[in-house]
Design an enzyme around this catalytic site. Structure first.
Site, PDB file in Angstrom:
ATOM      1  N   GLN A  21       0.848  -1.181   0.000  1.00  0.00           N
ATOM      2  CA  GLN A  21       0.000   0.000   0.000  1.00  0.00           C
ATOM      3  C   GLN A  21       0.887   1.235   0.000  1.00  0.00           C
ATOM      4  O   GLN A  21       2.040   1.188   0.442  1.00  0.00           O
ATOM      5  CB  GLN A  21      -0.908   0.016   1.223  1.00  0.00           C
ATOM      6  CG  GLN A  21      -2.024  -1.029   1.175  1.00  0.00           C
ATOM      7  CD  GLN A  21      -3.127  -0.646   0.210  1.00  0.00           C
ATOM      8  OE1 GLN A  21      -3.101   0.446  -0.341  1.00  0.00           O
ATOM      9  NE2 GLN A  21      -4.050  -1.558  -0.023  1.00  0.00           N
ATOM     10  N   SER A  22       0.327   2.365  -0.434  1.00  0.00           N
ATOM     11  CA  SER A  22       1.128   3.576  -0.571  1.00  0.00           C
ATOM     12  C   SER A  22       1.452   4.215   0.762  1.00  0.00           C
ATOM     13  O   SER A  22       2.568   4.624   1.012  1.00  0.00           O
ATOM     14  CB  SER A  22       0.409   4.595  -1.471  1.00  0.00           C
ATOM     15  OG  SER A  22       0.230   4.044  -2.757  1.00  0.00           O
ATOM     16  N   THR A  23       0.487   4.327   1.627  1.00  0.00           N
ATOM     17  CA  THR A  23       0.680   5.072   2.866  1.00  0.00           C
ATOM     18  C   THR A  23       0.195   4.247   4.045  1.00  0.00           C
ATOM     19  O   THR A  23      -0.697   3.398   3.905  1.00  0.00           O
ATOM     20  CB  THR A  23      -0.089   6.409   2.832  1.00  0.00           C
ATOM     21  OG1 THR A  23      -1.485   6.135   2.715  1.00  0.00           O
ATOM     22  CG2 THR A  23       0.366   7.270   1.664  1.00  0.00           C
ATOM     23  N   ARG A  96       2.555  -1.332  -9.850  1.00  0.00           N
ATOM     24  CA  ARG A  96       2.889  -0.688  -8.581  1.00  0.00           C
ATOM     25  C   ARG A  96       3.808  -1.565  -7.722  1.00  0.00           C
ATOM     26  O   ARG A  96       4.040  -1.261  -6.558  1.00  0.00           O
ATOM     27  CB  ARG A  96       1.612  -0.359  -7.803  1.00  0.00           C
ATOM     28  CG  ARG A  96       0.686   0.590  -8.545  1.00  0.00           C
ATOM     29  CD  ARG A  96      -0.470   1.000  -7.686  1.00  0.00           C
ATOM     30  NE  ARG A  96      -0.022   1.758  -6.527  1.00  0.00           N
ATOM     31  CZ  ARG A  96      -0.824   2.069  -5.499  1.00  0.00           C
ATOM     32  NH1 ARG A  96      -2.076   1.671  -5.507  1.00  0.00           N
ATOM     33  NH2 ARG A  96      -0.348   2.766  -4.489  1.00  0.00           N
TER      34      ARG A  96
END
Length: 689
Positions: A21-23, A96
Site C-alpha cells: 500500500q502507498s501510505t 505498482r
C-alpha cells in the site's frame, strides 16, 4: 486478457502474493484495498496452486514503492525469482510493484529468464513473451508518469497555500494555532521559558551558556508531544543544547512565516542504496518568507543578530571578521584581533616554561603553505595593556549612565527569572486545586475511587510544597535586593571606572564582555620597526583610531649596553686603566645590564666586544712592540732590556703596558750592543739611524 491454462512447470513452483500500500493511513483506515489483495490467494487456488505453495508477502504494507530501502519483502521476492523458485507473482496492480523503472524492468528481466508469470486483475503475463513484456513495460512507464503528475499537483497546491501563509504544519513550542491564526501559547509558563532562552542568550552570548544557566537556576523547558495518547500535551524536562540551537535558528519566533528551510538530498550509501536526508537551506534560498505574519517573541533584526552570533561562535568553520564569545583565559583581546596581512583572526598560543607566556599568532598562511613564516606572533601582555588603558580613558565620561542602565537591566533579568519560577508554582497550585475538587466531587462511600483521588490530591500538595521550598531557596540565592546604599556605592564606583576594571572581583571574562560592548574589532599592523606595532581600533559606533604599541625587547636586547654607555667607556679607556674605570662607575651607583656591580672581567669583555684599545702611552714613549719594530729584535729581547735596566720604562700597575723612553744616549747604546752582540744576527743598523 483471457486466463490460459497454467503449465505444470509454474504450478510446481510457489505462487508469491505481494501486498503493498502507498501510505500507512490506507493500511490503518482503508481496509478494502488490503482485503482485495489478500483475496489474491483465492485466485491463485483457482488457477491450480495448492495452498501449501501459496506464499503471501505482506511485510511491506504501508511502505512507499519509490525505492527498496525499507522493503524487505520486495528484496525477498526479487531473490526468490532469481533463484527460480517462484512460478507466478500476484498483485492487484503489477505496475505498482516498483515505482522506479530501473527496479521494475530488473524484476521483469529476472521473470523472463526464470520463466515466472506476472498476474494481476487484468490478466496473466509472460515476461518472456515480447508482447507481454511490452505491455508490462508500458504499464510501469504510465505508473511512473502518474506518480510524477500526482506529486506535481500536490506540491503545487502545497506551494500555493504556503505562499499565502496558510499551509499548516507543526509549530515550535511557544506558538499554537488559534483557528487559522498563529498566536503565542496562552500558557504563561511556556511563554516565560521561551523568553528566558532569548534573554539568557543575549546575556551570555553562547548556546551552551544558556543551557548551563537553565541548569544552575533549576528551570525547565517544555516540548509538545505529537501522535499517540499524549498528542498535544506539554512535557516539561531538561533544556538541551540542540533545543537551544533550534530555537535560535527558527524564524517563527521572530513573527515570520517561512517555508522551504530544508530540502531533501539524495546520495548513495555505503551499500549502494539511495539514501535521502534533509539538509538546511540558506535563508536566501527559502521559498516563502512572510514577515510580520504573526506575533513573535523577538524582532527580525534580533533573529538575524542571533544567527550571526551563532556563526561567529563556531571554532571549526571558516574565519570571520567578528569577535567570538568572551571565553575563559587571561588574554583580554582573545578573538578580537585581526591580521592586517591576511585578514584572519589571531589565535592564542601559550609558550615558555609550562605555557605561561601567551602570544597572539596568525599562522593561517603558514599552515596553508602560502608562506614560510607566520604573519604575526607577538606577546599578549603589551597589546592587552595598551587597549585596556585606552578603554579606561575612553569610558570615564559615561560611566554613571552605564552603571544605571546595567543596574536596571540586572534587576529586570532577575525578576523575569523569578517570575518564571512563580508561574511554575502557580501551575502546581492549579493541579493541587483540581485534584482537591475531583476528590470533593466523588461519592465518599465509593472508596475504590475516593482513595485513588485522595492519593492524587496528596501527591499534588506535596509537589506544590516542594516547589514553594525551591522557589524560596532560589530567591535567597539569586534574588538579591539592591538597597539605596548599595545603589549609591555602585554609582560611586562608576565614577572611578579604573577601580572597577582592576578590582579583584572583576573576572577576566567580565573584562572581555565590557571590552566587546565598546570595541568591535582590532586590526594589528606591523611597521618598519620590528619592535613597534600599530593597532587600529574599530569602536561599536563606527569610529576608528590607531594606537602605537612598543613591544618589550628580547633577552639579548635587554642586556645590551646602550651606545651612550659604550661611548663613555671608550673615552675613559683613553686615560684610565680598568681599575680606575671600575671604581668610578661603581661610585656613581651604576650597574651592569644584569643589575650587578662592575668587575674587571666585565670591563675587559666590553673592551673586547666593542674593540676599545688600552690607554694610550704618554707622548714621547714607545710600547714594547714599537721598540721591537724599531730595532728589529724579538719581544723577549725587549723584556730582557727592561728587566736589566737597559731602558727607562713606566708602568701604571703590574700587568699594564710598559711606556718606554728612548733617549739619544740609550739609542746609541742599544744600537752598538745589537751590532756587536754575538747572540744576535748581524744587523744592518747604522749609528746614524
Amino acid at each position: 486478457m483471457t486466463m490460459p491454462k497454467i503449465a505444470d512447470l509454474h504450478l510446481n513452483r510457489q505462487a508469491c502474493i505481494y501486498l503493498r500500500q502507498s501510505t500507512p493511513g490506507q493500511v490503518r483506515f482503508n481496509q478494502e484495498s488490503t482485503e482485495r489483495q489478500y483475496q489474491l490467494g483465492t485466485k491463485a487456488s483457482g488457477l491450480g496452486w495448492s495452498p501449501d505453495r501459496i506464499r503471501i508477502l505482506d511485510r511491506d504494507l504501508g511502505q512507499s514503492g519509490k525505492d527498496i530501502t525499507n522493503r524487505d519483502d520486495f528484496k525477498t521476492l526479487v531473490n526468490d525469482v532469481a533463484m527460480g523458485t517462484v512460478g507466478a507473482v500476484f498483485a492487484i496492480e503489477v505496475s505498482r510493484l516498483a515505482r522506479s523503472n530501473q527496479q521494475w524492468h530488473r524484476l521483469l528481466e529476472l521473470c523472463a529468464i526464470t520463466q515466472t508469470l506476472v498476474i494481476d486483475e487484468d490478466g496473466i503475463y509472460d515476461p518472456a513473451d515480447f508482447n507481454d513484456s511490452l505491455i508490462l513495460g508500458m504499464k510501469g512507464t504510465f505508473a511512473q508518469a502518474e506518480l510524477h503528475l500526482i506529486r506535481a499537483r500536490l506540491h503545487g497546491g502545497k506551494l500555493h497555500k504556503a505562499a499565502k501563509g496558510e499551509l499548516r504544519f507543526s509549530l515550535p513550542v511557544g506558538l499554537v494555532f488559534e483557528g487559522d491564526t498563529i498566536v503565542l501559547d496562552p500558557d504563561q509558563e511556556v511563554q516565560g521559558a521561551v523568553r528566558s532562552v532569548f534573554q539568557l542568550f543575549e546575556q551570555e552570548g553562547t548556546a551552551y551558556a544558556v543551557v548551563r544557566r537553565f541548569q544552575d537556576l533549576g528551570l525547565r523547558f517544555p516540548r509538545r508531544s505529537y501522535g499517540g495518547a499524549w498528542n498535544g500535551r506539554l512535557i516539561w524536562g531538561r533544556l538541551t543544547h540542540s533545543r537551544v540551537l533550534g530555537i535560535l535558528a527558527n524564524p517563527f519566533y521572530a513573527g515570520s512565516y517561512v517555508f522551504g528551510r530544508h530540502q531533501e538530498h539524495r546520495r548513495l550509501g555505503p551499500d549502494g542504496e539511495v539514501c535521502t536526508r534533509s539538509i538546511p537551506v540558506s535563508p536566501e534560498a527559502w521559498r516563502v518568507v512572510i514577515h510580520n505574519h504573526h506575533e513573535g517573541y523577538i524582532s527580525w533584526d534580533q533573529f538575524l543578530a542571533n544567527r550571526q552570533r551563532l556563526k561567529t561562535n563556531r571554532t571549526n568553520g571558516e574565519a570571520n571578521l567578528l569577535p567570538g564569545p568572551a571565553r575563559e583565559g587571561l588574554c583580554l583581546l582573545q578573538g578580537m584581533l585581526l591580521c592586517a596581512v591576511c585578514g584572519r583572526r589571531l589565535t592564542v598560543r601559550y609558550r615558555g616554561n609550562g605555557g605561561i607566556y601567551p602570544v597572539y599568532q596568525c599562522s593561517w598562511r603558514h599552515k596553508e603553505a602560502l608562506d614560510r613564516h607566520a604573519c604575526l606572533s607577538v606577546p599578549a601582555a603589551p597589546l592587552d595593556e595598551a587597549v585596556a588603558n585606552r578603554l579606561v580613558s575612553a569610558v570615564t565620561p559615561a560611566t554613571i549612565q552605564l552603571a544605571l542602565a546595567a543596574l536596571t537591566t540586572l534587576e529586570e533579568r532577575e525578576q523575569a527569572i523569578a517570575e518564571q519560577w512563580r508561574r511554575r508554582v502557580e501551575r502546581a497550585r492549579y493541579e493541587a486545586d483540581l485534584a482537591e475538587s475531583r476528590y470533593q466531587a466523588v461519592d465518599p462511600n465509593n472508596r475504590l475511587v475516593a482513595s485513588t483521588l485522595e492519593q492524587r490530591w496528596e501527591a499534588a500538595m506535596r509537589r506544590l510544597s516542594d516547589l514553594q521550598g525551591e522557589l524560596a531557596a532560589f530567591e535567597r540565592q539569586h534574588l538579591r535586593a539592591v538597597t539605596a546604599e548599595q545603589k549609591r556605592q555602585i554609582l560611586d564606583l562608576a565614577v572611578d571606572f579604573p577601580a572597577l576594571w582592576t578590582a579583584s572581583s572583576t573576572s577576566a571574562r567580565d573584562r572581555k564582555r565590557l571590552l566587546r560592548l565598546l570595541i568591535r574589532d582590532i586590526t594589528v599592523e606591523t611597521t618598519s620597526n620590528a619592535k613597534r606595532l600599530r593597532l587600529h581600533l574599530r569602536w561599536q559606533g563606527g569610529a576608528v583610531e590607531s594606537l602605537e604599541v612598543t613591544l618589550p625587547p628580547n633577552r639579548a636586547d635587554a642586556i645590551r649596553y646602550p651606545e651612550a654607555f659604550v661611548d663613555r667607556l671608550r673615552r675613559l679607556a683613553k686615560t684610565f686603566d680598568d681599575s680606575v674605570i671600575i671604581a668610578q662607575l661603581n661610585s656613581e651607583g651604576l650597574t651592569s645590564s644584569t643589575g650587578k656591580p662592575f668587575t674587571v672581567s666585565m670591563i675587559r669583555w666590553l673592551r673586547y666586544r666593542h674593540r676599545i684599545p688600552a690607554p694610550v702611552a704618554p707622548e714621547g714613549t714607545l710600547s714594547v712592540r714599537q721598540v721591537c719594530e724599531r730595532y728589529g729584535v724579538s719581544l723577549w729581547v725587549v723584556h730582557y732590556w727592561i728587566q736589566h735596566g737597559h731602558v727607562d720604562t713606566q708602568q701604571r700597575r703590574p700587568g699594564m703596558p710598559h711606556a718606554i723612553t728612548i733617549t739619544d744616549e740609550i739609542d746609541m747604546k742599544l744600537r752598538t750592543w745589537i751590532a756587536t752582540s754575538s747572540h744576535l744576527p748581524a744587523q744592518s743598523l747604522t749609528l746614524t739611524e
